[in-house]
Design a protein around this motif. Structure first.
Motif, mmCIF file in Angstrom:
data_model
loop_
_atom_site.group_PDB
_atom_site.id
_atom_site.type_symbol
_atom_site.label_atom_id
_atom_site.label_comp_id
_atom_site.label_asym_id
_atom_site.label_seq_id
_atom_site.Cartn_x
_atom_site.Cartn_y
_atom_site.Cartn_z
ATOM 1 N N ASP A 354 0.855 -1.191 0.000
ATOM 2 C CA ASP A 354 0.000 0.000 0.000
ATOM 3 C C ASP A 354 0.889 1.238 0.000
ATOM 4 O O ASP A 354 1.138 1.842 1.042
ATOM 5 C CB ASP A 354 -0.875 -0.012 1.261
ATOM 6 N N VAL A 355 1.388 1.629 -1.173
ATOM 7 C CA VAL A 355 2.443 2.648 -1.244
ATOM 8 C C VAL A 355 1.968 3.964 -1.870
ATOM 9 O O VAL A 355 2.787 4.834 -2.173
ATOM 10 C CB VAL A 355 3.662 2.114 -2.030
ATOM 11 N N GLY A 356 0.663 4.130 -2.044
ATOM 12 C CA GLY A 356 0.148 5.330 -2.697
ATOM 13 C C GLY A 356 0.641 6.640 -2.113
ATOM 14 O O GLY A 356 1.059 7.539 -2.860
ATOM 15 N N PRO A 357 0.651 6.820 -0.778
ATOM 16 C CA PRO A 357 1.147 8.076 -0.221
ATOM 17 C C PRO A 357 2.617 8.339 -0.549
ATOM 18 O O PRO A 357 3.003 9.480 -0.816
ATOM 19 C CB PRO A 357 0.924 7.895 1.286
ATOM 20 N N LEU A 358 3.443 7.287 -0.530
ATOM 21 C CA LEU A 358 4.856 7.459 -0.872
ATOM 22 C C LEU A 358 5.023 7.821 -2.341
ATOM 23 O O LEU A 358 5.873 8.664 -2.704
ATOM 24 C CB LEU A 358 5.631 6.177 -0.566
ATOM 25 N N GLN A 359 4.219 7.218 -3.209
ATOM 26 C CA GLN A 359 4.271 7.567 -4.621
ATOM 27 C C GLN A 359 3.886 9.029 -4.834
ATOM 28 O O GLN A 359 4.501 9.738 -5.642
ATOM 29 C CB GLN A 359 3.326 6.664 -5.420
ATOM 30 N N ALA A 360 2.885 9.503 -4.093
ATOM 31 C CA ALA A 360 2.469 10.902 -4.226
ATOM 32 C C ALA A 360 3.600 11.849 -3.854
ATOM 33 O O ALA A 360 3.761 12.908 -4.470
ATOM 34 C CB ALA A 360 1.239 11.170 -3.348
ATOM 35 N N VAL A 361 4.398 11.473 -2.858
ATOM 36 C CA VAL A 361 5.517 12.315 -2.432
ATOM 37 C C VAL A 361 6.575 12.401 -3.525
ATOM 38 O O VAL A 361 6.968 13.490 -3.954
ATOM 39 C CB VAL A 361 6.139 11.786 -1.119
ATOM 40 N N VAL A 362 7.060 11.265 -4.011
ATOM 41 C CA VAL A 362 8.182 11.302 -4.960
ATOM 42 C C VAL A 362 7.751 11.848 -6.318
ATOM 43 O O VAL A 362 8.551 12.478 -7.023
ATOM 44 C CB VAL A 362 8.839 9.916 -5.097
ATOM 45 N N ARG A 363 6.488 11.635 -6.699
ATOM 46 C CA ARG A 363 6.026 12.129 -7.992
ATOM 47 C C ARG A 363 5.794 13.627 -7.996
ATOM 48 O O ARG A 363 5.590 14.219 -9.056
ATOM 49 C CB ARG A 363 4.761 11.371 -8.403
ATOM 50 N N ALA A 364 5.846 14.248 -6.812
ATOM 51 C CA ALA A 364 5.808 15.708 -6.766
ATOM 52 C C ALA A 364 7.059 16.299 -7.397
ATOM 53 O O ALA A 364 7.039 17.420 -7.911
ATOM 54 C CB ALA A 364 5.675 16.180 -5.323
ATOM 55 N N LEU A 365 8.158 15.537 -7.376
ATOM 56 C CA LEU A 365 9.397 15.973 -8.017
ATOM 57 C C LEU A 365 9.427 15.622 -9.490
ATOM 58 O O LEU A 365 9.901 16.399 -10.316
ATOM 59 C CB LEU A 365 10.605 15.336 -7.316
ATOM 60 N N ASP A 366 8.923 14.438 -9.825
ATOM 61 C CA ASP A 366 8.944 13.976 -11.209
ATOM 62 C C ASP A 366 7.913 12.859 -11.350
ATOM 63 O O ASP A 366 7.998 11.854 -10.638
ATOM 64 C CB ASP A 366 10.344 13.451 -11.574
ATOM 65 N N PRO A 367 6.942 13.012 -12.267
ATOM 66 C CA PRO A 367 5.915 11.975 -12.409
ATOM 67 C C PRO A 367 6.459 10.634 -12.894
ATOM 68 O O PRO A 367 5.741 9.637 -12.868
ATOM 69 C CB PRO A 367 4.932 12.580 -13.407
ATOM 70 N N HIS A 368 7.717 10.607 -13.337
ATOM 71 C CA HIS A 368 8.340 9.344 -13.729
ATOM 72 C C HIS A 368 8.808 8.545 -12.513
ATOM 73 O O HIS A 368 9.121 7.358 -12.643
ATOM 74 C CB HIS A 368 9.554 9.586 -14.638
ATOM 75 N N PHE A 369 8.891 9.189 -11.349
ATOM 76 C CA PHE A 369 9.410 8.496 -10.166
ATOM 77 C C PHE A 369 8.370 7.530 -9.597
ATOM 78 O O PHE A 369 7.168 7.745 -9.680
ATOM 79 C CB PHE A 369 9.819 9.498 -9.085
ATOM 80 N N ASP A 370 8.881 6.486 -9.009
ATOM 81 C CA ASP A 370 8.048 5.500 -8.324
ATOM 82 C C ASP A 370 8.845 5.016 -7.114
ATOM 83 O O ASP A 370 10.007 5.412 -6.915
ATOM 84 C CB ASP A 370 7.719 4.339 -9.269
ATOM 85 N N VAL A 371 8.238 4.178 -6.314
ATOM 86 C CA VAL A 371 8.937 3.623 -5.162
ATOM 87 C C VAL A 371 8.857 2.100 -5.196
ATOM 88 O O VAL A 371 7.865 1.524 -5.651
ATOM 89 C CB VAL A 371 8.347 4.133 -3.826
ATOM 90 N N GLU A 372 9.906 1.478 -4.729
ATOM 91 C CA GLU A 372 9.910 0.039 -4.500
ATOM 92 C C GLU A 372 10.068 -0.163 -3.008
ATOM 93 O O GLU A 372 11.050 0.298 -2.405
ATOM 94 C CB GLU A 372 11.044 -0.629 -5.280
ATOM 95 N N VAL A 373 9.065 -0.771 -2.411
ATOM 96 C CA VAL A 373 9.023 -0.932 -0.953
ATOM 97 C C VAL A 373 9.042 -2.416 -0.617
ATOM 98 O O VAL A 373 8.262 -3.195 -1.165
ATOM 99 C CB VAL A 373 7.762 -0.256 -0.377
ATOM 100 N N SER A 374 9.928 -2.776 0.289
ATOM 101 C CA SER A 374 10.072 -4.182 0.666
ATOM 102 C C SER A 374 10.302 -4.291 2.169
ATOM 103 O O SER A 374 10.794 -3.341 2.802
ATOM 104 C CB SER A 374 11.241 -4.816 -0.084
#
Length: 424
Positions: A354-374
């Motif tokens: 459930d990484v939607g909030p983290l994706q919203a943070v990094v995509r504020a810098l660049d919509p190409h960014f994503d997160v890999e969470v483990s």
């Protein structure tokens, strides 16, 4: 056997320069205001306008007395005896409250004497957001919500304070300025305001009593707000240590507000419904907050910049509350269980699935960014977040788009002269 004394956890904001912190603190105050611009949209959808207003009342009334007292104590302007503060105490508290961020909620203060004062709003960003929605929503905010929550905020300073309108919206005539005006009168004859039931629930949270790193009084700049009430707080006059503490306290205000929001929402829906609304609230404000912080700090649109943005975001602060940090090689953020998880705070809404909030943070810098969470591999309870770049840009999350409706998303602060206010 001696007693082991644990030193307070250092602030993550202490790594910023004094000049950077003077910019970041008002940004954090405005971000706190935008929590409701995000969350209340989903409450209207789920429960309707009237229940949304009641949730807002319970949310602010169950959190603001706690965080107002915390800021008083942190900056040295708490009354000698609890509950005996004057109008200056109340006004200083409002200047450092996410419910009244500087300039966006442009409070102008008048002090007649210790027990009598007034304020008016030259600009009310919340009104600018709500006015296009129609008169019913204006009345909900400026009457139904404000009446009990202004008194609830004042009770942290003096339970016999009454905040009463001189005039307020709906604006008559249309476009009236100032947007509203209020008196603040403290009188022993006033019946004392009492906290709502949910206040006691929030007071039992870890956030309410969390110990933060003390202000270094030897640091250059002001270490408190014990001097005169100022027309506009000059954040640049505070020391770096004081600003880091203020930044941590403001993040804690957000978590206390969310804790009270959770109590109010959970009384109206089941656990799954509460989590859904809270995640929408978090994702919406997380994206806009990240945009504003990235712009304020001029962070580069690189994975390293996005990792630093995560580490400075209110979602993962203050450090004493959210057990998180950038890895030694600066390539990822690791989050472990801490006090915030005990409270079920924002960070508890994030996990590898459930990484939607983290994706919203990094995509504020660049919509190409994503997160890999483990999950962490060292056997501790937590997760590791690494920023990666995708070939295709992601579309903006609906929750972020809803929050962007607020004029606060693009609001720009302006330089102000900070003048002492004396009784008139």
């Amino acid at each position: 056997m001696g007693t082991t004394v644990t030193a307070p956890v250092p602030s993550r904001y202490a790594g910023l320069s004094r000049a950077e912190l003077a910019v970041v603190v008002p940004e954090l105050l405005l971000i706190g205001q935008l929590i409701d611009r995000s969350g209340m949209a989903w409450c209207i959808s789920a429960f309707g306008r009237e229940e949304m207003a009641q949730i807002a009342i319970e949310e602010w009334a169950a959190s603001s007395p706690i965080y107002t007292r915390r800021m008083q104590e942190a900056l040295g302007y708490a009354p000698e005896r609890p509950g005996t503060g004057d109008v200056v105490t109340i006004f200083k508290g409002l200047q450092l409250d996410i419910g009244a961020p500087p300039q966006f909620m442009d409070f102008r203060y008048t002090v007649h004497d210790r027990w009598n004062g007034e304020f008016h709003l030259d600009h009310c960003g919340a009104l600018m957001d709500v006015e296009p929605m129609g008169e019913e929503f204006v009345v909900s905010m400026c009457h139904d919500i404000e009446d009990p929550t202004f008194d609830a905020t004042a009770v942290a300073s003096n339970p016999r304070a009454q905040v009463r309108p001189i005039h307020r919206p709906p604006r008559v005539p249309a476009g009236r300025k100032p947007h509203c005006a209020w008196t603040v009168i403290i009188d022993e004859s006033h019946p004392p305001v009492e906290g709502i039931a949910a206040l006691a629930v929030v007071q039992r949270s870890r956030a309410a009593t969390l110990e933060l790193a003390p202000i270094d009084t030897e640091d250059d700049g002001l270490s408190d707000y014990t001097g005169p009430l100022l027309s506009d707080v000059d954040f640049g006059a505070f020391s770096g240590s004081a600003l880091a503490r203020i930044a941590d306290e403001v993040c804690l205000q957000m978590h206390l507000l969310d804790r009270a929001f959770t109590v109010a929402v959970s009384a109206r829906t089941d656990e799954a419904g509460t989590r859904r609304i809270r995640r929408k609230q978090l994702t919406g404000v997380a994206g806009i907050a990240a945009e504003r912080l990235a712009r304020a700090l001029d962070l580069p649109a690189t994975p390293d910049g996005a990792t630093r943005l995560l580490a400075l975001h209110p979602l993962l602060n203050p450090a004493a509350y959210v057990n998180a940090g950038i890895t030694a090689d600066a390539t990822a953020v690791e989050v472990r269980r801490g006090p915030a998880d005990e409270d079920g705070a924002w960070v508890s809404l994030v996990d590898p699935d459930d990484v939607g909030p983290l994706q919203a943070v990094v995509r504020a810098l660049d919509p190409h960014f994503d997160v890999e969470v483990s999950p962490l591999t060292d056997g501790t309870d937590g997760w590791r977040c690494t920023v990666v770049r995708r070939d295709e840009p992601a579309r903006e999350d609906d929750a972020v788009a809803v929050t962007r409706f607020s004029t606060g998303a693009g609001f720009a602060f302006e330089p102000r002269r900070s003048l002492p206010l004396t009784p008139v």
